[in-house]
Design a protein around this motif. Structure first.
Motif, short mmCIF file in Angstrom:
data_model
loop_
_atom_site.label_atom_id
_atom_site.label_comp_id
_atom_site.label_asym_id
_atom_site.label_seq_id
_atom_site.Cartn_x
_atom_site.Cartn_y
_atom_site.Cartn_z
N ARG A 122 8.88 -0.73 -4.08
CA ARG A 122 8.82 0.23 -5.09
C ARG A 122 10.18 0.29 -5.84
O ARG A 122 11.01 -0.04 -5.30
CB ARG A 122 8.62 1.55 -4.52
N PRO A 143 0.87 -1.29 0.06
CA PRO A 143 0.09 -0.12 -0.15
C PRO A 143 0.99 1.45 -0.12
O PRO A 143 2.03 1.19 0.45
CB PRO A 143 -0.89 0.02 1.29
N THR A 181 2.13 2.72 -5.09
CA THR A 181 2.07 1.59 -4.50
C THR A 181 3.51 0.70 -5.06
O THR A 181 3.93 -0.30 -4.54
CB THR A 181 1.21 0.45 -4.85
#
Length: 137
Positions: free
Chosen positions: A79, A13, A106
């Motif tokens: 990421r 998230p 995200t």
């Protein structure tokens, strides 16, 4: 017995990321205080003004981008990471804005047109995310 298909990793998230600031960068050899240190301090002050809570500003030693000082890197779990160069302390608000946009993703991929111009022009490298650690049974 039916083989079990591995499940796809759940997406990370949006959330906290690190903005690494090279405090050893300098724009000229005769600086009393290094430009990288000034950039770091200016980013910290900008963060307090804007309450950018999802970005942790981390002072770091050399990012090995001396020809394009001042340099920063932004990274977060799961990421893509980025290294940016050619930055200056007076661009702190734009850098922090870009880091906040990065934290809202995200995967670390902020659409090109949504990045501050200094980060579009200053990108040095894009580094793939590390694979998730696997746990042995």
């Amino acid at each position: 017995m039916t083989p079990v298909e591995p499940s796809a990793p759940s997406p990370i998230p949006p959330g906290p990321v690190n903005l690494y600031v090279c405090v050893t960068c300098r724009l000229s050899a005769d600086e009393e205080v290094r430009s990288g240190r000034l950039l770091h301090d200016t980013l910290v002050a900008a963060q307090q003004r804007h309450a950018a809570q999802d970005v942790t500003i981390v002072p770091t030693e050399c990012l090995s981008n001396c020809n394009r000082a001042c340099s920063v890197a932004v990274a977060g779990p799961g990421r893509w990471s980025y290294v940016y160069g050619g930055l200056a302390p007076e661009q702190a608000d734009e850098i922090l804005s870009g880091a906040a946009r990065y934290a809202a993703t995200t995967d670390g991929l902020v659409p090109w047109r949504e990045r501050p111009e200094i980060l579009r022009k200053g990108v040095v490298a894009r580094i793939p995310p590390l694979p998730a650690a696997t746990q042995e049974p």
